[in-house]
Design an enzyme around this catalytic site. Structure first.
Site, mmCIF file in Angstrom:
data_model
loop_
_atom_site.group_PDB
_atom_site.id
_atom_site.type_symbol
_atom_site.label_atom_id
_atom_site.label_comp_id
_atom_site.label_asym_id
_atom_site.label_seq_id
_atom_site.Cartn_x
_atom_site.Cartn_y
_atom_site.Cartn_z
ATOM 1 N N GLU A 106 0.839 -1.199 0.000
ATOM 2 C CA GLU A 106 0.000 0.000 0.000
ATOM 3 C C GLU A 106 0.869 1.242 0.000
ATOM 4 O OE1 GLU A 106 -3.262 -2.207 2.849
ATOM 5 O OE2 GLU A 106 -2.749 -0.125 3.273
ATOM 6 N N CYS A 124 2.923 8.136 2.201
ATOM 7 C CA CYS A 124 3.326 7.051 3.097
ATOM 8 C C CYS A 124 3.682 5.842 2.241
ATOM 9 C CB CYS A 124 2.183 6.724 4.055
ATOM 10 S SG CYS A 124 2.580 5.370 5.166
ATOM 11 N N CYS A 135 3.762 -7.230 15.038
ATOM 12 C CA CYS A 135 3.107 -6.564 16.164
ATOM 13 C C CYS A 135 1.627 -6.984 16.149
ATOM 14 C CB CYS A 135 3.223 -5.045 16.021
ATOM 15 S SG CYS A 135 4.935 -4.475 15.912
ATOM 16 N N LEU A 230 7.859 2.951 19.981
ATOM 17 C CA LEU A 230 8.133 2.490 21.348
ATOM 18 C C LEU A 230 6.904 1.776 21.926
ATOM 19 C CD1 LEU A 230 10.533 2.667 23.293
ATOM 20 C CD2 LEU A 230 9.455 4.683 24.305
#
Ligand code: SAH
Length: 360
Positions: A106, A124, A135, A230
């Protein structure tokens, strides 16, 4: 822990204008009876103006344009889908040739908030097909890594973005972990910097922050801003939220961020996806502020964009505002990034998996 450059080489395909070096393009053009300066024009038209059709390159001789189109395509990808949201945010699903599994990624064109401002958009881009980091809240790593993107495939996303409209900034925050395909990412960003005019401050690379990799590349003073994902101040929770970093102490990640700042002179941004009831408590904000106290950095809070069956939820606006306020009151610089074009499949990687997992 992911320790190697993951993913194989992209299989060799019929070449394209963007896959060749400027010298190779010149040679091909000469073989086709054109002049080296025609090659320079074609590359410039594609990179600077996002022209992806020789027919529109009017500075090239008319007779040559058709021949070029047949002999040396400009792009290698196919645009599989295009979604344009009410605010102009345009999501492209691109498929690159080669390999047993479809190489779809994408690329998202995000116009400035005030369209009339005349400012360019943010693009992006993806760095890998799929992602090995996995994740649990992210759609990109659902099916693991398919392969690395080649440098020209990353450049191609910029050209397609430029085709949609002018670009002012770019974030390498699409599908993939850029530090695990760094050679190709950095080669692509050199083209973006030198030939597309996006300066160092206009490009951000987002990573889970492998300390030893960051330390290896910092001395080169890479020409981008660094963002480290983080997501939590607590070690045990980070091991779960960012599985590829399991066992890497948060303090080591932060120390690598400090070294980055020292070596490059550029502050690091820490990204923090806010997951309702998971990492968005007052205590999390306090402990995050403690971890980052006395560090020159920015925290970028990203309210979670829902991903099907992830088990995570989007925090309320009030919850986000409170978390933000706690950080600011403790002296941190913090911003909130509400996603754009949120109606459908806003979370990066969603469109791709939806396409691959047809509705039952
Ligand atoms: N692998 C890199 C870059 C890709 S993701 C990284 O992890 O930084 C860019 C950012 O978007 C990361 O901070 C990532 O955690 C976050 N992100 C992923 N899925 C998201 C979702 N569904 N909602 C909000 N942010 C998400």
């Amino acid at each position: 822990m992911v320790s190697n450059e993951a993913g194989g080489e992209a299989p060799k395909q019929a070449t394209t204008l963007l896959a060749l070096s400027p010298a190779e393009v010149a040679q091909r053009f000469v073989e086709l009876g054109l002049k080296p300066f025609h090659a320079r024009i074609a590359r410039k038209e594609a990179l600077e103006r996002g022209i992806t059709d020789y027919a529109r390159m009017t500075a090239l001789p008319l007779a040559a344009r058709e021949r070029l189109a047949a002999e040396l395509p400009i792009l290698s990808s196919v645009e599989v889908e295009r979604h344009k949201a009410w605010d102009g945010t345009t999501k492209l699903l691109l498929s690159f040739p080669g390999g047993a599994r479809p190489a779809t990624v994408e690329t998202v064109y995000i116009p400035p908030r005030e369209l009339a401002s005349g400012k360019g958009a943010t693009l992006c881009v993806s760095s890998q097909v799929g992602c090995p980091v996995a994740c649990p809240f992210c759609a990109s790593g659902r099916a693991g890594l398919v392969r690395n993107l080649e440098a020209h495939e990353i450049v191609e996303q910029y050209v397609r973005g430029r085709e949609v409209g002018a670009l002012a900034r770019s974030v390498v925050m699409g599908i993939g972990e850029p530090l695990l395909n760094y050679a190709n990412v950095s080669a692509a960003l050199a083209v973006v910097h030198d030939e597309m005019g996006l300066g160092s401050r206009k490009v951000t690379v987002s990573t889970v922050g492998f300390p030893e990799r960051l330390r290896r590349i910092a001395p080169d003073k890479p020409r981008f801003q660094l963002a480290i994902s983080l997501h939590t101040p607590d070690q045990e929770q980070r091991d779960e939220l960012v599985p590829a970093m399991k066992g890497v102490p948060i303090e080591e990640v932060l120390a690598a961020g400090d070294d980055w700042f020292e070596q490059t002179g550029r502050e690091v941004t820490y990204e923090y996806v806010l997951l309702a009831g998971c990492n968005d408590s007052f205590g999390h904000a306090e402990r995050l502020a403690q971890r980052l106290a006395r560090r020159r950095c920015t925290v970028n809070l990203i309210p979670f964009n829902p991903v099907d069956d992830s088990g995570f939820g989007r925090p309320t606006e009030l919850g986000v505002a409170r978390f933000h306020q706690t950080l600011v009151e403790r002296g941190l610089v913090a911003t909130v990034r509400w996603s754009r074009g949120v109606e459908n499949d806003a979370a990066c990687g969603q469109l791709r998996i939806r396409r691959q997992e047809p509705a039952q």
